[in-house]
Design a protein around this motif. Sequence first.
Motif, PDB file in Angstrom:
ATOM      1  N   LEU A 152       0.749  -1.056   0.209  1.00  0.00           N
ATOM      2  CA  LEU A 152       0.050  -0.101  -0.064  1.00  0.00           C
ATOM      3  C   LEU A 152       0.827   1.382   0.179  1.00  0.00           C
ATOM      4  N   VAL A 153       2.128   1.266   0.331  1.00  0.00           N
ATOM      5  CA  VAL A 153       2.878   2.301   0.338  1.00  0.00           C
ATOM      6  C   VAL A 153       2.808   3.212  -0.947  1.00  0.00           C
ATOM      7  N   PHE A 154       2.736   2.309  -2.253  1.00  0.00           N
ATOM      8  CA  PHE A 154       2.770   2.869  -3.274  1.00  0.00           C
ATOM      9  C   PHE A 154       1.564   3.380  -4.031  1.00  0.00           C
ATOM     10  N   GLU A 155       0.379   2.845  -3.233  1.00  0.00           N
ATOM     11  CA  GLU A 155      -0.914   3.287  -3.638  1.00  0.00           C
ATOM     12  C   GLU A 155      -1.126   2.724  -4.977  1.00  0.00           C
ATOM     13  N   PRO A 156      -1.305   1.578  -5.224  1.00  0.00           N
ATOM     14  CA  PRO A 156      -1.148   0.932  -6.786  1.00  0.00           C
ATOM     15  C   PRO A 156      -2.485   1.113  -7.395  1.00  0.00           C
ATOM     16  N   ASP A 157      -2.539   1.207  -8.747  1.00  0.00           N
ATOM     17  CA  ASP A 157      -3.790   1.226  -9.535  1.00  0.00           C
ATOM     18  C   ASP A 157      -4.287  -0.114  -9.684  1.00  0.00           C
ATOM     19  N   LEU A 158      -3.564  -1.044  -9.610  1.00  0.00           N
ATOM     20  CA  LEU A 158      -3.924  -2.588  -9.774  1.00  0.00           C
ATOM     21  C   LEU A 158      -3.247  -3.549  -8.783  1.00  0.00           C
ATOM     22  N   ILE A 159      -4.006  -4.170  -7.912  1.00  0.00           N
ATOM     23  CA  ILE A 159      -3.592  -5.402  -7.135  1.00  0.00           C
ATOM     24  C   ILE A 159      -3.926  -6.518  -7.740  1.00  0.00           C
ATOM     25  N   VAL A 160      -2.875  -7.324  -7.775  1.00  0.00           N
ATOM     26  CA  VAL A 160      -3.218  -8.871  -8.286  1.00  0.00           C
ATOM     27  C   VAL A 160      -2.898  -9.674  -7.186  1.00  0.00           C
ATOM     28  N   ALA A 161      -3.936 -10.310  -6.390  1.00  0.00           N
ATOM     29  CA  ALA A 161      -3.450 -11.236  -5.347  1.00  0.00           C
ATOM     30  C   ALA A 161      -3.895 -12.865  -5.808  1.00  0.00           C
ATOM     31  N   ASP A 162      -3.067 -13.620  -5.335  1.00  0.00           N
ATOM     32  CA  ASP A 162      -3.089 -15.120  -5.984  1.00  0.00           C
ATOM     33  C   ASP A 162      -3.211 -15.841  -4.569  1.00  0.00           C
ATOM     34  N   GLU A 163      -4.289 -16.345  -4.135  1.00  0.00           N
ATOM     35  CA  GLU A 163      -4.784 -17.129  -3.150  1.00  0.00           C
ATOM     36  C   GLU A 163      -4.120 -16.657  -1.765  1.00  0.00           C
ATOM     37  N   PRO A 164      -4.283 -15.501  -1.418  1.00  0.00           N
ATOM     38  CA  PRO A 164      -3.487 -14.809  -0.404  1.00  0.00           C
ATOM     39  C   PRO A 164      -4.014 -15.445   0.996  1.00  0.00           C
ATOM     40  N   THR A 165      -5.282 -16.029   1.134  1.00  0.00           N
ATOM     41  CA  THR A 165      -5.789 -16.371   2.275  1.00  0.00           C
ATOM     42  C   THR A 165      -5.538 -17.906   2.619  1.00  0.00           C
ATOM     43  N   THR A 166      -5.025 -18.758   1.603  1.00  0.00           N
ATOM     44  CA  THR A 166      -5.060 -20.141   1.595  1.00  0.00           C
ATOM     45  C   THR A 166      -4.201 -20.736   2.971  1.00  0.00           C
ATOM     46  N   ASN A 167      -3.172 -20.201   3.289  1.00  0.00           N
ATOM     47  CA  ASN A 167      -2.624 -20.558   4.492  1.00  0.00           C
ATOM     48  C   ASN A 167      -2.778 -20.169   5.793  1.00  0.00           C
ATOM     49  N   LEU A 168      -3.867 -19.382   5.838  1.00  0.00           N
ATOM     50  CA  LEU A 168      -4.589 -18.773   6.976  1.00  0.00           C
ATOM     51  C   LEU A 168      -5.768 -19.797   7.479  1.00  0.00           C
ATOM     52  N   ASP A 169      -5.912 -19.576   8.958  1.00  0.00           N
ATOM     53  CA  ASP A 169      -7.104 -20.178   9.363  1.00  0.00           C
ATOM     54  C   ASP A 169      -8.435 -19.338   8.925  1.00  0.00           C
ATOM     55  N   ASN A 170      -9.620 -20.000   8.938  1.00  0.00           N
ATOM     56  CA  ASN A 170     -10.804 -19.581   8.729  1.00  0.00           C
ATOM     57  C   ASN A 170     -11.148 -18.004   9.255  1.00  0.00           C
ATOM     58  N   ILE A 171     -10.948 -17.898  10.540  1.00  0.00           N
ATOM     59  CA  ILE A 171     -11.197 -16.534  11.355  1.00  0.00           C
ATOM     60  C   ILE A 171     -10.177 -15.382  10.739  1.00  0.00           C
ATOM     61  N   VAL A 172      -8.971 -15.797  10.427  1.00  0.00           N
ATOM     62  CA  VAL A 172      -8.097 -14.891  10.084  1.00  0.00           C
ATOM     63  C   VAL A 172      -8.231 -14.542   8.522  1.00  0.00           C
ATOM     64  N   GLU A 173      -8.570 -15.487   7.988  1.00  0.00           N
ATOM     65  CA  GLU A 173      -9.029 -15.611   6.580  1.00  0.00           C
ATOM     66  C   GLU A 173     -10.048 -14.358   6.238  1.00  0.00           C
ATOM     67  N   ARG A 174     -11.053 -14.583   6.999  1.00  0.00           N
ATOM     68  CA  ARG A 174     -12.224 -13.786   7.030  1.00  0.00           C
ATOM     69  C   ARG A 174     -11.720 -12.193   7.131  1.00  0.00           C
ATOM     70  N   GLN A 175     -10.779 -11.970   8.230  1.00  0.00           N
ATOM     71  CA  GLN A 175     -10.325 -10.620   8.916  1.00  0.00           C
ATOM     72  C   GLN A 175      -9.556 -10.082   7.428  1.00  0.00           C
ATOM     73  N   ILE A 176      -8.741 -10.829   6.880  1.00  0.00           N
ATOM     74  CA  ILE A 176      -8.100 -10.402   5.658  1.00  0.00           C
ATOM     75  C   ILE A 176      -8.765 -10.115   4.468  1.00  0.00           C
ATOM     76  N   LEU A 177      -9.858 -10.754   4.304  1.00  0.00           N
ATOM     77  CA  LEU A 177     -10.584 -10.393   3.097  1.00  0.00           C
ATOM     78  C   LEU A 177     -11.488  -9.212   3.430  1.00  0.00           C
ATOM     79  N   ARG A 178     -11.987  -8.848   4.652  1.00  0.00           N
ATOM     80  CA  ARG A 178     -12.479  -7.590   4.714  1.00  0.00           C
ATOM     81  C   ARG A 178     -11.544  -6.543   4.623  1.00  0.00           C
ATOM     82  N   LEU A 179     -10.389  -6.733   5.074  1.00  0.00           N
ATOM     83  CA  LEU A 179      -9.211  -5.708   4.601  1.00  0.00           C
ATOM     84  C   LEU A 179      -9.035  -5.405   3.589  1.00  0.00           C
TER      85      LEU A 179
END
Lengths: 348, 329, 286
Positions: free
Chosen positions: B176-203
């Motif tokens: 976020l430092v650069f305030e990008p115009d496009l973010i590409v995310a590849d399964e960024p929550t796969t290794n996280l537990d359900n609850i944390v996954e939900r937090q990251i998705l909301r973020l």
Amino acid sequence: MWEEGATFAASCMAMVEKAAPVDKNTPLLSVRDLLVRFKLRDGLSAALSRGPTYLKAVDEVSFDIGRGEVLGLVGESGSGKTTIGKAILRLYEPQSGSIVVNGVDITRMGDRALKRYRRDLQMVFQDPLSSLNPRHTVRTSLRTPLLLHKICPPSEVEKRIDEALTRSGLSPVFKARYPHELSGGQLQRVAIARALTMSPGLVVADEPVSKLDVSVRAQILNLFKDLQTKFGISIIFITHDLRVARYLCHRIGVMYFGKLVEIAPVEELFTAPKHPYTKALLGTVGAEGESLDGAQVAGEAFNPAADTTGCRYYARCPMRVDRCKTAHPPMETIKSGHDIACYEWRRS
Amino acid sequence: MSDATLTVRNLATGFKMGGRVMNVVREVNLEVRKGEVLGLIGESGSGKTVTGMSILRLLPDNAVTEADTLDFLGTDLLSLSAERFREMRGTRLAMVFQDPVGAFNPSKKISWHLKQVFERAGTKSPEHAARAKNWRQASIKLLADVGIPHGANVMRQYPHQLSGGMLQRTLIALVLVFEPDLIVADEPTTNLDNIVERQILRLFRDLQKRLDCGFLYVTHDMTIAAMLCDRIAVMYAGSIVEIGPTKQIFSDPKHPYTQGLLASALALDTKTERLQEIPGELPNPGNLPPGCLFEPRCKFAKAECRAKPPAMTDVGGGRNVRCVLYGHG
Amino acid sequence: MATATTFGTVLRELRQNRVAAVGLGITTFVLLAIAIGPSLSPYDPSMMDFTAILQPPSWAHPFGTNSFGMDVLTRVLYGARNSLLISIVGVVLGGGLGTLIGMTSAYVGRWFDAIAMRFVDLVFSFPIFVLALMLMLVLGFGVQNVIVAIAIVYIPNFARLARNTTMIVKSEPYVQAAQVMGQSRIRIMVREILPNIAAPLFVQFTVGLAFAIIIEAGLSFLGLGVQPPTPSLGVMMADGKDYFHRGPWVLTLTGLALMVTILGLNLLGDGLRDLLDPRLRRRSAA
């Protein structure tokens, strides 16, 4: 088709007769105060470190499983659900507690004595490829248990292998193949066929669909469901996915960092969960979970390598009170078949 | 369309193997619009990750990527030199991966990582340069933005001292430092537990709204796609088979594969007696069916499906389907 | 994964690896020569012919004759056969024992592992040839003891390798599946684990064989191993050294034969090792 079912059913009957002296009402498997721990530090570092020397992967867990029952063990990675499954099969040695199968305590049994109980307890692993020996053909993998336990006369072995494969939805031509020649779904079918050749009373299925392609998952879940209803096997179904558990299980036990925190019949767990962790988990699935809005769980997870006392869910719990910090709440029955480990469940 | 952040036309990627090229992705057309989350959905082997990596030019040397158009805010990504591309990647074009651990230098504290990124950003504009001078305060504010309230403490720690969720948050802060115009995310929550996954998705959702940037989210998980994405593109065996607004696709899937996938995945949300199955297995990339790739598993398959691969058909409402059931486009 | 590579794939890739292919060619040639060669030779290896003493290489005696008029080529073929047999028996014995110790160490663990691995460390701390020499002095001279010495020298190599590979394989789910099935430990080691660690052990065998031949030759050269007139490459080189000035071909050509044999085995072993190295494999797969 029904013929092979009949032979299999006959061998199941034979097994039930074998266990005849056991009362039908006693559970097939009773786990009491099971404790499995792994060493975290050794020697000098154990002496110098302030943290605990051991990690309690499974911390005094108790539950029963009845005949023909499917029990789901649900939890995140590190919750100890796989360790429980493997401890029941004696792949890990429990520190204390007991595992009683058909009224016989197998917790401290030696290899030789254990052999005759092995037939009754089988496992389906998470990664189907590595659960089959890469050097053995499907035939060899399926033949071994048949010969080892003298399940049928050697002349019938080939017929039994064909039956087992057909039952799992595979053509007998797969007998001659090696594991690397099969797809994930086919491999898991072979692994299921292998577990069932011994007509086990209980199968521990450790995340059996999590490594499979999404479009193949439904096939394997349905296979489990069909075989379970057809042969009345008990299954411990280990999964991180509550939705999968709901589809297959009669009862669900929820685990959090080595502790069983709630266990209840499946629909009761989904409609009236009591433990705050179960509620949080349910908030992440199901119809209400379709949106990202709604209550959010804050706080960091329990650190099993540092914390030793208190409720494991303390840091994240919205209902925590002081005594939750000093002792983990004991399991209490709030309703027939519904047990929970929480001091404050009445408030929910 | 004018508000497109990223436009991809006829993208194809293959890998050179022993003299011949094995095609794993073909005929991919998509655009990510400003302020929109596009979900790229598929099973393992569907080509979704390769598509994302092709756009970001992150594939190994033996990969061959071709496209008619690969446009990012008016810049032709295909003709960009390697150096210029590297400069753009990580600044205006950001990425978040599955494994946050690999993105950090294990021997350096979190503060070091933040400082590096701020210094790099400082060379871009005077405004960034001012922030780079005050990088400590800026970091703490940024960490607070991604849900880490005690940023000063976290900055003193090493990557291995943070949990997976915290690391993923920190990684997002770096992006976020650069305030990008496009973010590409590849399964960024796969290794996280359900609850944390939900937090990251909301973020992710909150940040994407605030930055009003384009967001390409690669995942195999239909439920995540349903929650996060405005539009989704469903991939099967290397091609997009259906693309359109999330709500419409979920309520009325057109392609037989999407229908099967939704039936087998989402039926689990309620008490279900029997799951609907998609028969068969994914085709082998070295031995693809001649016509429609889904034909061998499709219950609607007919002779013309075997003849040649179907083209994308516009079915209205911003939806496109690659299936003969909906005309021949 | 290295441990799951089948011999079939190894052989196929062997043809593409130039080093290994040359090694395989030389080794095959040497094996064929010592298998068929002696029966084609018109001479008896121990037949003395005092009419043809120390003759330089000719059509009748391609490698010349020695100080007793024996045909050197015939003796090289028989000698190489003896050297190779002694080495193979020694390495098989040592390899078998080492593998057994290593696998048991890894699979049973605890006190057995602790004791076995200290023993291995102890043996490892000696230079191999010095150890073989010391063993010969303790055990006494003779062919049998050369075999025993080679076996003992090789136990640690194989024990280490078998232990490390078993450690990796034993945590594989298919080994756990065999346990759950109720297979005994011995059965699991033989049927489930051994086939999956066989390939790296085979490489070790090939490389080990080359050095075992050197040990045998060295010991026999010093007069501790095979006793003349029985031919062995070491015995013949010791013999040839005594009259090197009058008949240099005896020592030189015998040494050359030894060198070619060892070169072939080493190239083959290196090639196989490359093929089985997981890091190299991954690079070629990417």
